[in-house]
Design a protein around this motif. Structure first.
Motif, PDB file in Angstrom:
ATOM      1  N   ASP A  81       0.814  -1.218   0.000  1.00 29.17           N
ATOM      2  CA  ASP A  81       0.000   0.000   0.000  1.00 29.17           C
ATOM      3  C   ASP A  81       0.847   1.268   0.000  1.00 29.17           C
ATOM      4  O   ASP A  81       0.317   2.365  -0.235  1.00 29.17           O
ATOM      5  CB  ASP A  81      -0.933   0.014   1.213  1.00 29.17           C
ATOM      6  N   SER A  88      -6.293  -0.440   0.579  1.00 29.94           N
ATOM      7  CA  SER A  88      -6.924   0.505  -0.355  1.00 29.94           C
ATOM      8  C   SER A  88      -6.179   0.651  -1.670  1.00 29.94           C
ATOM      9  O   SER A  88      -6.702   1.252  -2.612  1.00 29.94           O
ATOM     10  CB  SER A  88      -7.026   1.891   0.294  1.00 29.94           C
ATOM     11  N   LYS A  91      -3.606  -4.147  -2.796  1.00 27.46           N
ATOM     12  CA  LYS A  91      -4.458  -5.310  -3.079  1.00 27.46           C
ATOM     13  C   LYS A  91      -5.362  -5.050  -4.290  1.00 27.46           C
ATOM     14  O   LYS A  91      -5.484  -5.916  -5.168  1.00 27.46           O
ATOM     15  CB  LYS A  91      -5.272  -5.676  -1.851  1.00 27.46           C
ATOM     16  N   PRO A  92      -6.019  -3.892  -4.389  1.00 27.08           N
ATOM     17  CA  PRO A  92      -6.806  -3.622  -5.590  1.00 27.08           C
ATOM     18  C   PRO A  92      -5.962  -3.651  -6.870  1.00 27.08           C
ATOM     19  O   PRO A  92      -6.433  -4.120  -7.910  1.00 27.08           O
ATOM     20  CB  PRO A  92      -7.378  -2.227  -5.338  1.00 27.08           C
ATOM     21  N   ASN A  95      -5.268  -7.275  -7.588  1.00 26.97           N
ATOM     22  CA  ASN A  95      -6.496  -7.944  -8.015  1.00 26.97           C
ATOM     23  C   ASN A  95      -6.735  -7.772  -9.512  1.00 26.97           C
ATOM     24  O   ASN A  95      -7.239  -8.684 -10.177  1.00 26.97           O
ATOM     25  CB  ASN A  95      -7.701  -7.392  -7.241  1.00 26.97           C
ATOM     26  N   VAL A  96      -6.388  -6.625 -10.056  1.00 30.63           N
ATOM     27  CA  VAL A  96      -6.572  -6.398 -11.489  1.00 30.63           C
ATOM     28  C   VAL A  96      -5.696  -7.356 -12.292  1.00 30.63           C
ATOM     29  O   VAL A  96      -6.140  -7.942 -13.286  1.00 30.63           O
ATOM     30  CB  VAL A  96      -6.258  -4.942 -11.861  1.00 30.63           C
ATOM     31  N   ALA A 124      -9.454   2.535  -3.702  1.00 32.82           N
ATOM     32  CA  ALA A 124      -9.436   1.205  -4.322  1.00 32.82           C
ATOM     33  C   ALA A 124      -9.869   1.292  -5.779  1.00 32.82           C
ATOM     34  O   ALA A 124      -9.254   0.671  -6.662  1.00 32.82           O
ATOM     35  CB  ALA A 124     -10.342   0.253  -3.553  1.00 32.82           C
ATOM     36  N   ARG A 125     -10.897   2.076  -6.070  1.00 32.44           N
ATOM     37  CA  ARG A 125     -11.355   2.232  -7.448  1.00 32.44           C
ATOM     38  C   ARG A 125     -10.304   2.943  -8.301  1.00 32.44           C
ATOM     39  O   ARG A 125     -10.066   2.567  -9.461  1.00 32.44           O
ATOM     40  CB  ARG A 125     -12.678   3.002  -7.484  1.00 32.44           C
ATOM     41  N   TYR A 127      -6.934   3.083  -7.799  1.00 32.20           N
ATOM     42  CA  TYR A 127      -5.756   2.241  -8.028  1.00 32.20           C
ATOM     43  C   TYR A 127      -6.082   1.098  -8.990  1.00 32.20           C
ATOM     44  O   TYR A 127      -5.248   0.727  -9.825  1.00 32.20           O
ATOM     45  CB  TYR A 127      -5.201   1.717  -6.697  1.00 32.20           C
ATOM     46  N   SER A 128      -7.288   0.552  -8.887  1.00 33.54           N
ATOM     47  CA  SER A 128      -7.697  -0.477  -9.843  1.00 33.54           C
ATOM     48  C   SER A 128      -7.730   0.089 -11.256  1.00 33.54           C
ATOM     49  O   SER A 128      -7.216  -0.521 -12.204  1.00 33.54           O
ATOM     50  CB  SER A 128      -9.086  -1.020  -9.484  1.00 33.54           C
TER      51      SER A 128
END
Length: 210
Positions: A81, A88, A91-92, A95-96, A124-125, A127-128
């Motif tokens: 992070d 936040s 991990k996001p 995940n992508v 999170a949105r 960084y994704s």
């Protein structure tokens, strides 16, 4: 073939702004943990003035030469992070990579804080999106496992060796020092055949290592 996998085609960066914060999603194809860490370090150095540089990568564990051809490699998955609220950012981003089913890829999301807190969900949105946009900018390709080979020879055989390498259509760099050194990136299933061709062409005078 079963060994084929998806990765990004090239290095790329995508950028956008949300409520004053600027996000840059950097991605690059990498084959090893060491290469992934080098990419992360290079981005952190280039964007040392940023508020955060959040890394994530999925690469095979161990060296390419240690992996068994035909077997699925164990993946080393990593994220951090980098000072953002726990869960936040890193991990996001990771995940992508998982959801897009790409590997042998490293991502770093650079953030310049714009004065407005986005909250955990907003971060999170963001960084994704940065990783998604970076992947889209780089393009996704199907790749095969490769192995690095070092080929050294005397100048007398260098033309022959280069000809064999070029006819094989593999990636290489040449260094002409006291001897001639070729650094090759060869699909795993083609390594042994190329070794034989090089040895046959030079009557065994070529040195092949990794």
């Amino acid at each position: 073939m079963s060994d084929a996998y998806l990765t990004v085609a090239e290095r790329a960066t995508a950028r956008f702004e949300i409520q004053g914060s600027e996000f840059l999603g950097h991605v690059a194809p990498v084959d090893t943990v060491e290469a992934a860490e080098s990419f992360v370090a290079a981005v952190r150095e280039e964007y040392a003035d940023a508020t955060h540089n959040v890394p994530a990568y999925r690469v095979p564990a161990g060296e390419p030469s240690e992996r068994t051809p035909g077997s699925e490699p164990m993946l080393r998955e990593y994220s951090s992070d980098d000072g953002e609220p726990t869960g936040s950012a890193g991990k996001p981003a990771l995940n992508v990579l998982q959801q897009r089913e790409v590997r042998n890829v490293a991502a770093v999301v650079t953030r310049y804080y714009g004065g407005t807190n986005l909250g955990v969900g907003g971060l999170a949105r963001a960084y994704s999106r940065a990783v998604k946009d970076g992947i889209d900018a780089a393009g996704v390709v199907e790749e095969r496992p490769h192995r690095a080979l070092v080929v050294e020879t005397e100048y007398d055989d260098s033309g022959t060796v280069r000809g064999v390498i070029e006819s094989a259509g593999v990636e290489f760099d040449a260094d002409y020092g006291e001897r001639v050194r070729f650094d090759l990136r060869v699909p795993v299933e083609e390594v042994e055949a190329l070794r034989e061709r090089l040895n046959d062409a030079t009557s065994g005078r070529v040195e092949i290592g990794r």
